[in-house]
Design a protein around this motif. Sequence first.
Motif, PDB file in Angstrom:
ATOM      1  N   LEU A  35       0.642  -1.075  -0.287  1.00 25.34           N
ATOM      2  CA  LEU A  35       0.332  -0.470  -0.071  1.00 25.34           C
ATOM      3  C   LEU A  35       0.944   1.625  -0.398  1.00 25.34           C
ATOM      4  CD1 LEU A  35      -2.501  -0.731   2.863  1.00 25.34           C
ATOM      5  CD2 LEU A  35      -3.075  -0.682   0.309  1.00 25.34           C
ATOM      6  N   THR A  38       1.854   2.007  -3.291  1.00 24.22           N
ATOM      7  CA  THR A  38       0.886   1.964  -4.187  1.00 24.22           C
ATOM      8  C   THR A  38       0.604   3.708  -3.699  1.00 24.22           C
ATOM      9  OG1 THR A  38       0.467  -0.446  -4.319  1.00 24.22           O
ATOM     10  CG2 THR A  38      -1.676   1.428  -5.728  1.00 24.22           C
ATOM     11  N   TYR A  39       0.144   3.728  -2.285  1.00 25.60           N
ATOM     12  CA  TYR A  39      -0.353   5.432  -2.695  1.00 25.60           C
ATOM     13  C   TYR A  39       0.257   6.157  -2.077  1.00 25.60           C
ATOM     14  CZ  TYR A  39      -4.779   2.225  -2.987  1.00 25.60           C
ATOM     15  OH  TYR A  39      -5.588   1.440  -3.346  1.00 25.60           O
ATOM     16  N   GLN A  42       1.260   8.746  -4.865  1.00 31.47           N
ATOM     17  CA  GLN A  42      -0.128   9.179  -4.943  1.00 31.47           C
ATOM     18  C   GLN A  42      -0.276  11.059  -4.188  1.00 31.47           C
ATOM     19  OE1 GLN A  42      -3.034   6.329  -6.214  1.00 31.47           O
ATOM     20  NE2 GLN A  42      -1.198   5.978  -7.755  1.00 31.47           N
ATOM     21  N   GLY A  44      -1.547   9.444  -0.713  1.00 21.85           N
ATOM     22  CA  GLY A  44      -2.058   8.910  -0.003  1.00 21.85           C
ATOM     23  C   GLY A  44      -4.055   8.481  -0.338  1.00 21.85           C
ATOM     24  N   VAL A  45      -4.315   7.717   0.038  1.00 21.71           N
ATOM     25  CA  VAL A  45      -5.752   7.566   0.576  1.00 21.71           C
ATOM     26  C   VAL A  45      -6.959   7.840   1.239  1.00 21.71           C
ATOM     27  CG1 VAL A  45      -5.802   5.055   0.556  1.00 21.71           C
ATOM     28  CG2 VAL A  45      -7.332   5.516  -0.826  1.00 21.71           C
TER      29      VAL A  45
END
Length: 207
Positions: A35, A38-39, A42, A44-45
């Motif tokens: 995670l 991946t995030y 960007q 965060g999520v």
Amino acid sequence: MLPFQIVDGLLMKPGRLFYASMMSFWMVMLSMLALVFTYAPQGGVQLAGLALFASPGLIDPMLVAMTAIGFSASAQSVLLGLVGGFNLGAAGLVLFSMLFWVFGQEAEQRDARPLAEGAAACGAVAAAAVVMISFAGGAAGFLLLLQLLALGGLGLMVLAVGRPDPVEVSGHDEAAAGIDDVIADHVATHAAFSAQIASLSRREFQT
């Protein structure tokens, strides 16, 4: 297998509780690493009102290293996605290995080691990519240490899964010894009965 049978099996075999907790830890850690890769680039999520992986502190050294090497933004996204995918694949293989080793019977337990070895292979590919990028770009951060730690944990897990459960081994030995005793008693009883029949036959023949 029913749920209460699974719980009873775990309670009767404390060694399996250790394996379950160990594998769960590495599975969660690998998932978190996936995670992050991946995030975090960007920003965060958002999940249930919480901002996860919003701080770029962990991923910044990787981004700096890839920029220093000369990777474009799209190439950086692809590389980070691949590393995150390998970590996620390793986490999935750890999950299935844990299910086979902890909850399975002897036949399923034999299939747990190849799954653990596959998880270690995925972790090794991810760690190799992070090491090469970090060293080539001259920016080795804390994320590199976490990735190497995860790889070491996967290696230890492979060794642990390949080792037979001492509780089960002793149980099998006791069962084998009990069967041998039963066979020996049966043979002795059969021999005594045969001797009595032979003695009676000899007496009848003599009379």
